[in-house]
Motif scaffolding. Structure first.
Motif, PDB file in Angstrom:
ATOM      1  N   TRP A 126       0.824  -1.203   0.000  1.00 25.15           N
ATOM      2  CA  TRP A 126       0.000   0.000   0.000  1.00 25.15           C
ATOM      3  C   TRP A 126       0.864   1.262   0.000  1.00 25.15           C
ATOM      4  CZ3 TRP A 126      -4.780  -0.114  -1.443  1.00 25.15           C
ATOM      5  CH2 TRP A 126      -5.568  -1.242  -1.201  1.00 25.15           C
ATOM      6  N   THR A 127       1.949   1.245   0.794  1.00 27.12           N
ATOM      7  CA  THR A 127       2.828   2.413   0.846  1.00 27.12           C
ATOM      8  C   THR A 127       3.508   2.647  -0.501  1.00 27.12           C
ATOM      9  OG1 THR A 127       3.233   2.140   3.225  1.00 27.12           O
ATOM     10  CG2 THR A 127       4.851   3.416   1.973  1.00 27.12           C
ATOM     11  N   ARG A 128       4.025   1.584  -1.105  1.00 25.23           N
ATOM     12  CA  ARG A 128       4.685   1.731  -2.405  1.00 25.23           C
ATOM     13  C   ARG A 128       3.699   2.192  -3.474  1.00 25.23           C
ATOM     14  NH1 ARG A 128       9.758  -0.020  -3.137  1.00 25.23           N
ATOM     15  NH2 ARG A 128      10.801  -0.981  -1.347  1.00 25.23           N
ATOM     16  N   ARG A 129       2.473   1.715  -3.394  1.00 24.50           N
ATOM     17  CA  ARG A 129       1.446   2.168  -4.336  1.00 24.50           C
ATOM     18  C   ARG A 129       1.160   3.663  -4.124  1.00 24.50           C
ATOM     19  NH1 ARG A 129      -3.109  -0.507  -6.742  1.00 24.50           N
ATOM     20  NH2 ARG A 129      -4.082   1.028  -8.134  1.00 24.50           N
ATOM     21  N   ALA A 130       1.084   4.066  -2.874  1.00 21.27           N
ATOM     22  CA  ALA A 130       0.747   5.464  -2.567  1.00 21.27           C
ATOM     23  C   ALA A 130       1.848   6.428  -2.983  1.00 21.27           C
ATOM     24  CB  ALA A 130       0.450   5.610  -1.073  1.00 21.27           C
ATOM     25  N   THR A 131       3.123   6.005  -2.897  1.00 20.80           N
ATOM     26  CA  THR A 131       4.208   6.913  -3.246  1.00 20.80           C
ATOM     27  C   THR A 131       4.161   7.322  -4.722  1.00 20.80           C
ATOM     28  OG1 THR A 131       5.709   5.046  -3.690  1.00 20.80           O
ATOM     29  CG2 THR A 131       5.792   6.041  -1.493  1.00 20.80           C
ATOM     30  N   GLY A 132       3.512   6.511  -5.557  1.00 19.84           N
ATOM     31  CA  GLY A 132       3.435   6.845  -6.971  1.00 19.84           C
ATOM     32  C   GLY A 132       2.199   7.620  -7.357  1.00 19.84           C
ATOM     33  N   ARG A 133       1.314   7.891  -6.407  1.00 18.70           N
ATOM     34  CA  ARG A 133       0.032   8.510  -6.741  1.00 18.70           C
ATOM     35  C   ARG A 133       0.112  10.045  -6.780  1.00 18.70           C
ATOM     36  NH1 ARG A 133      -5.228   6.854  -6.788  1.00 18.70           N
ATOM     37  NH2 ARG A 133      -4.223   5.013  -7.670  1.00 18.70           N
ATOM     38  N   ALA A 134       0.937  10.649  -5.947  1.00 18.25           N
ATOM     39  CA  ALA A 134       0.916  12.107  -5.801  1.00 18.25           C
ATOM     40  C   ALA A 134       1.693  12.810  -6.913  1.00 18.25           C
ATOM     41  CB  ALA A 134       1.492  12.505  -4.444  1.00 18.25           C
ATOM     42  N   ASP A 135       1.254  14.019  -7.240  1.00 14.06           N
ATOM     43  CA  ASP A 135       1.986  14.867  -8.179  1.00 14.06           C
ATOM     44  C   ASP A 135       3.234  15.461  -7.527  1.00 14.06           C
ATOM     45  OD1 ASP A 135       0.043  14.879 -10.479  1.00 14.06           O
ATOM     46  OD2 ASP A 135      -1.252  15.660  -8.885  1.00 14.06           O
ATOM     47  N   ARG A 136       3.184  15.636  -6.231  1.00 14.58           N
ATOM     48  CA  ARG A 136       4.327  16.124  -5.479  1.00 14.58           C
ATOM     49  C   ARG A 136       4.291  15.504  -4.097  1.00 14.58           C
ATOM     50  NH1 ARG A 136       6.047  18.206  -8.649  1.00 14.58           N
ATOM     51  NH2 ARG A 136       6.188  20.482  -8.819  1.00 14.58           N
ATOM     52  N   ILE A 137       5.460  15.144  -3.564  1.00 17.07           N
ATOM     53  CA  ILE A 137       5.571  14.620  -2.207  1.00 17.07           C
ATOM     54  C   ILE A 137       6.407  15.590  -1.389  1.00 17.07           C
ATOM     55  CG2 ILE A 137       6.504  12.764  -0.759  1.00 17.07           C
ATOM     56  CD1 ILE A 137       5.946  10.823  -3.039  1.00 17.07           C
ATOM     57  N   VAL A 138       5.894  15.957  -0.234  1.00 17.58           N
ATOM     58  CA  VAL A 138       6.593  16.877   0.662  1.00 17.58           C
ATOM     59  C   VAL A 138       7.077  16.102   1.876  1.00 17.58           C
ATOM     60  CG1 VAL A 138       6.338  18.889   2.167  1.00 17.58           C
ATOM     61  CG2 VAL A 138       5.289  18.890  -0.101  1.00 17.58           C
ATOM     62  N   ALA A 139       8.352  16.286   2.214  1.00 17.09           N
ATOM     63  CA  ALA A 139       8.954  15.655   3.390  1.00 17.09           C
ATOM     64  C   ALA A 139       9.642  16.742   4.217  1.00 17.09           C
ATOM     65  CB  ALA A 139       9.965  14.594   2.978  1.00 17.09           C
ATOM     66  N   PRO A 140       9.794  16.547   5.526  1.00 19.33           N
ATOM     67  CA  PRO A 140      10.380  17.593   6.366  1.00 19.33           C
ATOM     68  C   PRO A 140      11.900  17.685   6.290  1.00 19.33           C
ATOM     69  CG  PRO A 140       9.829  15.704   7.708  1.00 19.33           C
ATOM     70  CD  PRO A 140       9.315  15.403   6.330  1.00 19.33           C
ATOM     71  N   SER A 141      12.556  16.647   5.789  1.00 18.24           N
ATOM     72  CA  SER A 141      14.018  16.597   5.810  1.00 18.24           C
ATOM     73  C   SER A 141      14.514  15.668   4.713  1.00 18.24           C
ATOM     74  CB  SER A 141      14.507  16.088   7.176  1.00 18.24           C
ATOM     75  OG  SER A 141      14.006  14.772   7.427  1.00 18.24           O
ATOM     76  N   GLU A 142      15.806  15.747   4.439  1.00 13.85           N
ATOM     77  CA  GLU A 142      16.393  14.841   3.451  1.00 13.85           C
ATOM     78  C   GLU A 142      16.345  13.394   3.938  1.00 13.85           C
ATOM     79  OE1 GLU A 142      17.308  15.118   0.385  1.00 13.85           O
ATOM     80  OE2 GLU A 142      16.696  17.230   0.367  1.00 13.85           O
ATOM     81  N   LEU A 143      16.392  13.207   5.245  1.00 12.76           N
ATOM     82  CA  LEU A 143      16.282  11.855   5.803  1.00 12.76           C
ATOM     83  C   LEU A 143      14.980  11.195   5.358  1.00 12.76           C
ATOM     84  CD1 LEU A 143      17.245   9.631   7.871  1.00 12.76           C
ATOM     85  CD2 LEU A 143      15.832  10.850   9.556  1.00 12.76           C
ATOM     86  N   VAL A 144      13.859  11.884   5.573  1.00 15.55           N
ATOM     87  CA  VAL A 144      12.555  11.318   5.207  1.00 15.55           C
ATOM     88  C   VAL A 144      12.414  11.246   3.688  1.00 15.55           C
ATOM     89  CG1 VAL A 144      10.058  11.562   5.453  1.00 15.55           C
ATOM     90  CG2 VAL A 144      11.558  12.166   7.363  1.00 15.55           C
ATOM     91  N   ALA A 145      12.937  12.251   2.984  1.00 13.02           N
ATOM     92  CA  ALA A 145      12.888  12.211   1.523  1.00 13.02           C
ATOM     93  C   ALA A 145      13.582  10.960   0.997  1.00 13.02           C
ATOM     94  CB  ALA A 145      13.539  13.467   0.951  1.00 13.02           C
ATOM     95  N   THR A 146      14.696  10.592   1.608  1.00 17.18           N
ATOM     96  CA  THR A 146      15.407   9.375   1.207  1.00 17.18           C
ATOM     97  C   THR A 146      14.569   8.140   1.480  1.00 17.18           C
ATOM     98  OG1 THR A 146      17.560  10.399   1.593  1.00 17.18           O
ATOM     99  CG2 THR A 146      17.486   8.000   1.596  1.00 17.18           C
ATOM    100  N   TRP A 147      13.930   8.081   2.657  1.00 16.77           N
ATOM    101  CA  TRP A 147      13.062   6.943   2.970  1.00 16.77           C
ATOM    102  C   TRP A 147      11.974   6.786   1.912  1.00 16.77           C
ATOM    103  CZ3 TRP A 147      12.000   8.280   8.823  1.00 16.77           C
ATOM    104  CH2 TRP A 147      13.146   7.977   9.582  1.00 16.77           C
ATOM    105  N   VAL A 148      11.361   7.907   1.503  1.00 17.61           N
ATOM    106  CA  VAL A 148      10.262   7.849   0.545  1.00 17.61           C
ATOM    107  C   VAL A 148      10.772   7.412  -0.823  1.00 17.61           C
ATOM    108  CG1 VAL A 148       8.471   9.195  -0.601  1.00 17.61           C
ATOM    109  CG2 VAL A 148       8.923   9.565   1.824  1.00 17.61           C
ATOM    110  N   ARG A 149      11.924   7.913  -1.221  1.00 18.74           N
ATOM    111  CA  ARG A 149      12.499   7.476  -2.499  1.00 18.74           C
ATOM    112  C   ARG A 149      12.781   5.981  -2.479  1.00 18.74           C
ATOM    113  NH1 ARG A 149      15.889  12.176  -1.587  1.00 18.74           N
ATOM    114  NH2 ARG A 149      15.022  13.971  -2.712  1.00 18.74           N
TER     115      ARG A 149
END
Length: 353
Positions: A126-149
């Motif tokens: 579900w998480t991997r499916r959701a990461t591809g749905r948004a036009d833009r993803i906002v994260a608070p830090s590069e740490l979280v941005a890396t997790w999402v990537r």
């Protein structure tokens, strides 16, 4: 701009970092004059489907925050009927983000996903499916941005937007008594205050004072450790304090020490740095705190108690400050503009401007 936020939970359901981040974002954009709506589970009394509070319209999609299925089924139609310019949804649970995506399609509006990362980012279907749905993803830090990537998000769609602070509020608070080192966090199993206490014990022969702000289940253990290390006479545990009291302490202190093992964004440290503190961060793989001090002459990154003690000594050679305008980009107005910039770019890509 009419902005539809989506979050099954709010800070009035549970006081979590993710929900506090959501609430601050709602307030930022409402204060900037935008038409802000939050689609959520009801948290207010009575049968009214909406609640107006502090220039934000709260819309009940369901009466129960545990009713995820009914929330996801109703949400797309509620969003479509609202006609927003932007849909901005939190990513937990990911099924709600997917439902927000369908609602954004009905409304013909871009979708922004807010991935705060409090508690980590799950690695499931579900998480991997959701990461591809948004036009833009906002994260608070590069740490979280890396997790999402790492969960499959397109790196070009991921942007970092920090938690905001109020610089005017920092300026308006008078400094408290001078101390050399201040630490602030809930004293639980993730606080890792022992690193600071051991570092301070290395400086037992030096003249210093320190303040620990915060309370929690591990406070007694930390107080006992301070006594065992024979530094309790120069260390004050002051418990929970209001924001004004904390800012006053930061403006009076010379160093803020951040040693927690898990931190998606070091908001408390940011307040302290803006209040003039030198920043000392003990590096941990699941903490983003080092991102605030990298490449800054008043910031130190350490990996051990010995290095932390050396950093405290080195910080003593730097001037004492009660304000630092280097952090103007983290002010409320600047952070609000970063969100609005993303919204405008997306609407332009959609041909809506």
């Amino acid at each position: 701009m009419r902005i539809a936020f989506v979050s099954l939970e709010t800070v009035r359901h549970r006081d979590t970092e993710t929900n506090r981040r959501l609430q601050s974002t709602l307030e930022l954009l409402a204060d900037a004059g935008h038409d802000v709506h939050l689609f959520c589970a009801r948290f207010w009394d009575g049968d009214s489907p909406t609640l107006e509070r502090d220039d934000v319209t709260y819309r009940a999609v369901t009466d129960d925050p545990d009713a995820r299925r009914s929330f996801c089924l109703r949400l797309p139609f509620d969003l479509g009927a609202a006609g927003p310019d932007i849909v901005h949804a939190t990513a937990r649970p990911p099924t709600a983000l997917l439902a927000a995506g369908w609602g954004a399609r009905i409304a013909r509006a871009p979708l922004v996903a807010e991935w705060y990362g409090d508690g980590g980012v799950d690695d499931d279907w579900w998480t991997r499916r959701a990461t591809g749905r948004a036009d833009r993803i906002v994260a608070p830090s590069e740490l979280v941005a890396t997790w999402v990537r790492e969960r499959g998000a397109d790196g070009d769609r991921v942007e970092t937007v920090p938690n905001p602070i109020d610089l005017e509020r920092v300026r308006d608070v008078s400094p408290d008594d001078r101390v050399d080192v201040v630490y602030a966090r809930r004293l639980d199993e993730g606080a890792n205050l022992e690193s600071l206490l051991l570092g301070l014990a290395e400086l037992r022969g030096r003249d210093w004072t320190a303040t620990v702000i915060g309370d929690g289940p591990e406070r007694e253990a930390y107080e006992r450790l301070a006594r065992d290390l024979r530094i309790e006479d120069r260390l004050s545990f002051v418990g929970d304090c209001s924001l004004e009291e904390r800012i006053a302490a930061y403006r009076g202190a010379h160093v803020f020490a951040q040693t927690a093992e898990h931190c998606v964004f070091p908001t408390e440290m940011l307040w302290a740095l803006a209040a003039g503190c030198v920043g000392i961060v003990e590096y941990h793989v699941d903490s983003s705190a080092h991102e605030l001090v990298e490449g800054w002459e008043r910031g130190f990154r350490t990996t051990s108690e010995d290095e932390l003690a050396d950093a405290i000594l080195s910080a003593g050679d730097l001037e004492h400050r009660t304000f630092d305008d280097r952090f103007a980009d983290y002010d409320r107005s600047a952070v609000a503009e970063r969100y609005l910039e993303q919204y405008r770019m997306l609407r332009e890509e959609y041909g809506l401007l």
